[in-house]
Motif scaffolding. Structure first.
Motif, short mmCIF file in Angstrom:
data_model
loop_
_atom_site.label_atom_id
_atom_site.label_comp_id
_atom_site.label_asym_id
_atom_site.label_seq_id
_atom_site.Cartn_x
_atom_site.Cartn_y
_atom_site.Cartn_z
N GLU A 147 4.42 10.00 -4.62
CA GLU A 147 3.35 9.00 -4.48
C GLU A 147 3.90 7.58 -4.35
OE1 GLU A 147 0.01 11.32 -7.24
OE2 GLU A 147 1.24 9.72 -8.10
N ARG A 148 5.21 7.42 -4.55
CA ARG A 148 5.81 6.08 -4.58
C ARG A 148 6.45 5.71 -3.25
NH1 ARG A 148 6.93 3.46 -9.07
NH2 ARG A 148 9.08 2.96 -8.42
N ILE A 149 5.99 6.31 -2.20
CA ILE A 149 6.44 5.94 -0.85
C ILE A 149 5.50 4.84 -0.35
CG2 ILE A 149 6.91 6.79 1.47
CD1 ILE A 149 7.12 9.60 0.23
N VAL A 181 0.86 -1.18 0.00
CA VAL A 181 0.00 0.00 0.00
C VAL A 181 0.90 1.23 0.00
CG1 VAL A 181 -1.80 1.29 1.22
CG2 VAL A 181 -1.82 -1.22 1.24
N ASP A 182 0.61 2.17 -0.90
CA ASP A 182 1.46 3.36 -0.98
C ASP A 182 0.94 4.47 -0.08
OD1 ASP A 182 -0.59 4.77 -2.32
OD2 ASP A 182 0.26 4.41 -4.30
N VAL A 183 1.65 5.58 -0.09
CA VAL A 183 1.35 6.70 0.81
C VAL A 183 -0.01 7.32 0.52
CG1 VAL A 183 2.45 8.42 -0.68
CG2 VAL A 183 2.42 8.77 1.80
N ARG A 230 15.83 4.91 -0.69
CA ARG A 230 15.77 4.72 0.76
C ARG A 230 14.56 5.42 1.36
NH1 ARG A 230 17.98 2.83 5.09
NH2 ARG A 230 18.44 4.05 6.97
N ASN A 231 14.27 6.63 0.90
CA ASN A 231 13.11 7.33 1.42
C ASN A 231 11.80 6.70 0.97
OD1 ASN A 231 14.25 9.49 2.99
ND2 ASN A 231 14.95 10.44 1.09
N ALA A 232 11.78 6.20 -0.26
CA ALA A 232 10.54 5.62 -0.79
C ALA A 232 10.22 4.27 -0.16
CB ALA A 232 10.63 5.49 -2.30
N THR A 233 11.22 3.43 0.00
CA THR A 233 10.97 2.05 0.43
C THR A 233 11.59 1.69 1.78
OG1 THR A 233 12.95 1.10 -0.60
CG2 THR A 233 10.99 1.36 -1.99
N GLY A 234 12.51 2.54 2.25
CA GLY A 234 13.23 2.22 3.48
C GLY A 234 14.44 1.34 3.28
N VAL A 235 14.75 0.94 2.06
CA VAL A 235 15.81 -0.04 1.84
C VAL A 235 17.18 0.53 2.19
CG1 VAL A 235 16.04 0.57 -0.62
CG2 VAL A 235 16.82 -1.67 0.20
N ILE A 271 8.18 -1.37 -6.33
CA ILE A 271 6.92 -1.32 -5.58
C ILE A 271 5.71 -1.65 -6.45
CG2 ILE A 271 7.92 0.42 -4.08
CD1 ILE A 271 6.02 2.45 -5.40
N GLY A 272 5.90 -1.65 -7.77
CA GLY A 272 4.82 -2.02 -8.67
C GLY A 272 3.89 -0.87 -9.00
N PRO A 273 3.13 -1.01 -10.08
CA PRO A 273 2.15 0.01 -10.47
C PRO A 273 0.91 -0.03 -9.57
CG PRO A 273 2.03 -1.86 -11.96
CD PRO A 273 3.17 -2.14 -11.03
N VAL A 274 0.08 0.96 -9.71
CA VAL A 274 -1.13 1.07 -8.89
C VAL A 274 -2.18 0.07 -9.36
CG1 VAL A 274 -3.02 2.58 -8.18
CG2 VAL A 274 -0.68 3.49 -8.38
N ASN A 275 -2.62 -0.78 -8.47
CA ASN A 275 -3.75 -1.70 -8.62
C ASN A 275 -3.53 -2.86 -9.58
OD1 ASN A 275 -5.53 -0.40 -6.80
ND2 ASN A 275 -6.02 1.14 -8.35
#
Length: 423
Positions: A187-189, A122-124, A260-265, A172-176
Motif C-alpha cells: 500500500e506504500r507505493i 497519493v498512494d497506490v 526503489r519500487n515504492a517511491t522510484g528513488v 511518504i507519510g501516513p494516510v490522510n
C-alpha cells in the motif's frame, strides 16, 4: 519464478562486485589523500530545552569535542521561517560556543506547511498521504521555492551557519493525517495523483508484474532528480556560499529495492546535485555479546552500499543514532550505547574515509505525536514555544557517564593529522 532466479542472482552478484570495487577505490583514496578537517556534529532539538539553557548546552557540546550542531525545531521542520528571532539567537549562541550550525530544514511529514490536496502525495490505493507531491512542478515552483528561499534569506549571513539538512527526504507519510496508518508495503507505493498520471501519459502500473513497471520506476527516478535539481537551484539563487553545504539524508532503507519500487528513488541519481549525502543507521544494542560487532558491521555495510550508489567522489556525511531505540521508552537510564560502542562506530566510519561524523543526538524530544496534540506540541509562529516531551537519560545530554571518555576521544580524533589510514 524459477526462470527469473538466474537473472536475479546475476544482478545481485553485479551489485556486490560494484560495491566491492568502489570500496577499494574509497580505501585507496583514503590512504593517499590529505586529510580534510574532521567535522563532528550532533543533533539538537531547540524546543527540547528552554531557550536560556541553549548557551550552556552548546558550550558543553564544544567542550565534549563537537565542531558543529545540527539544529532542529522538533515536530515542525518549517519553523525556521516562523521563529526567526529564536533561530538567530541559537545561531549566535553556537558561534559564541565555537560551533558551526546546520539547520534541519525539511522533514516530509513533521512540518506545518499548509497542505492542499492537489499538492499532496497519493498512494497506490488512491489515498492522500500526509506529505507533499515533490514530483509536482507547480508545487515546487510555488510553495517549495518560497519556503526554501525565505529561510535561506533569513540565515545566509549568520556567521555560524554551516548548511541545510534534508531529513527523511523520501518518506511518504501516513494516510490522510499525521497519526494515520502507514499501511503495508503493497500500500506504500506512491505517485498516483492527477498530476502524476497526466505527466506519465497513461494509467500508472500498480504491481511489479505489470510490463510497464520498469518504465514507471524509471519515470519516478527522473522526477526525483528534477526535485533535487530544483531544490538546490532555489537555495543557490539566494545562498551562493559554497561553504554552506546542502545535505540530503534518509535511513538506510533508501538504498533498498523496496524503497526503489515504492517511491522510484534512485539514490545515486537524486544525490548528484547535493553537496553531501548519507544513509543513517539505527543500531539496536541489546547486551548480547555480538551487539557491538553488529553495530559496527552495520556501519561498514551501509557505507559500502552508499558509496556504491553515489560513486567515488560525492561527500558522505555519516549519521548514526547515539541513542538506543530499544531503550527509548523503557524505564530508567539507558545502558547503551556505551562509550566503547560509540567509539567502534566512529572508527568503522573513519576507516572507510568519512570526514564528517554526525550523531543523533545530543538533546532530543519525543517525535511521536497525534492529530490532537501535534498543534499543541509543535513550535508556534509566535509566543513561547512548548517543550517537547523528553527522553530522560537516553541521549548524550544527560548521560554524564559517557562524557569524560567521549570528550577525550573526540578531541583526540580532531588532533589526528597526516594521511588517512584504512585498516
Amino acid at each position: 519464478m524459477a526462470v527469473n532466479q538466474p537473472s536475479s542472482m546475476l544482478k545481485n552478484i553485479s551489485r556486490l562486485l560494484r560495491a566491492f570495487v568502489l570500496y577499494l577505490v574509497a580505501a585507496q583514496w583514503s590512504m593517499c589523500a590529505p586529510a580534510q578537517p574532521l567535522r563532528i556534529s550532533a543533533w539538537y532539538w531547540l524546543n527540547s530545552a528552554p531557550r536560556e539553557e541553549w548557551d550552556g548546552d552548546f558550550r558543553n557540546m564544544a567542550k565534549l569535542g563537537f565542531t558543529h550542531a545540527a539544529l532542529c525545531w522538533g515536530l515542525n521542520a518549517a519553523a525556521w521561517t516562523l521563529r526567526a528571532d529564536d533561530t538567530r539567537y541559537a545561531l549566535e549562541s553556537c558561534r559564541r560556543a565555537g560551533l558551526g550550525a546546520y539547520l534541519i530544514v525539511w522533514h516530509p511529514v513533521h512540518n506545518s506547511l499548509p497542505r492542499r490536496p492537489e499538492f499532496q502525495q497519493v498512494d497506490v490505493m488512491g489515498r492522500l498521504r500526509f506529505s507533499f507531491d515533490t514530483f509536482n512542478p507547480k508545487w515546487r515552483a510555488s510553495q517549495w521555492k518560497q519556503y526554501l528561499q525565505r529561510l535561506a534569506t533569513l540565515y545566509v549571513r549568520e556567521p555560524a551557519f554551516a548548511g541545510y539538512i534534508f531529513d527523511d527526504s523520501f518518506g511518504i507519510g501516513p494516510v490522510n493525517t499525521i497519526s494515520g496508518l502507514e499501511g503495508t508495503s503493497a500500500e506504500r507505493i506512491i505517485s498516483y495523483g492527477e498530476d502524476d498520471r497526466s505527466r506519465f501519459g497513461k494509467s500508472p502500473p500498480k504491481e511489479q508484474s505489470d510490463p510497464l513497471w520498469a518504465v514507471w520506476t524509471e519515470t519516478r527516478a527522473a522526477w526525483w532528480k528534477d526535485w533535487a535539481r530544483d531544490t538546490n537551484r532555489f537555495i543557490r539563487e539566494v545562498d551562493r556560499n559554497p561553504r554552506h553545504e546542502i545535505y540530503l539524508e534518509d535511513g538506510e532503507y533508501v538504498l533498498s529495492d523496496e524503497a526503489r519500487n515504492a517511491t522510484g528513488v534512485d539514490f545515486g541519481r537524486v544525490a548528484k546535485p547535493f553537496d553531501a549525502v548519507g544513509a543513517y543507521t539505527v543500531a539496536r544494542w541489546d547486551g548480547t555479546p555480538d551487539s557491538s560487532q553488529r553495530a559496527a558491521e552495520q556501519t561498514r555495510r551501509v557505507l559500502v552500499k552508499t558509496r556504491a550508489a553515489i560513486g567515488p567522489d560525492k561527500k558522505i556525511i555519516y549519521t548514526f543514532w547515539a541513542g538506543n531505540i530499544l531503550e527509548l521508552r523503557t524505564a530508567g537510564p539507558a545502558k547503551y550505547p556505551t562509550f566503547e560502542q560509540i567509539r567502534d562506530i566512529c572508527e568503522a566510519a573513519l576507516k572507510f574515509g568519512i570526514r564528517h561524523l554526525d550523531m543523533y543526538g545530543y538533546r532530543i524530544g519525543d517525535f511521536i505525536v497525534t492529530d490532537e496534540n501535534w498543534p499543541l506540541k509543535r513550535p508556534p509562529a509566535s509566543g513561547p514555544y512548548p517543550l517537547t516531551d523528553p527522553f530522560p537519560h537516553k541521549y548524550l545530554y544527560d548521560r554524564p557517564e559517557l562524557h569524560e571518555r567521549l570528550q577525550e576521544y573526540l578531541h583526540a580524533l580532531r588532533g589526528r593529522t597526516g594521511k588517512r589510514t584504512v585498516r
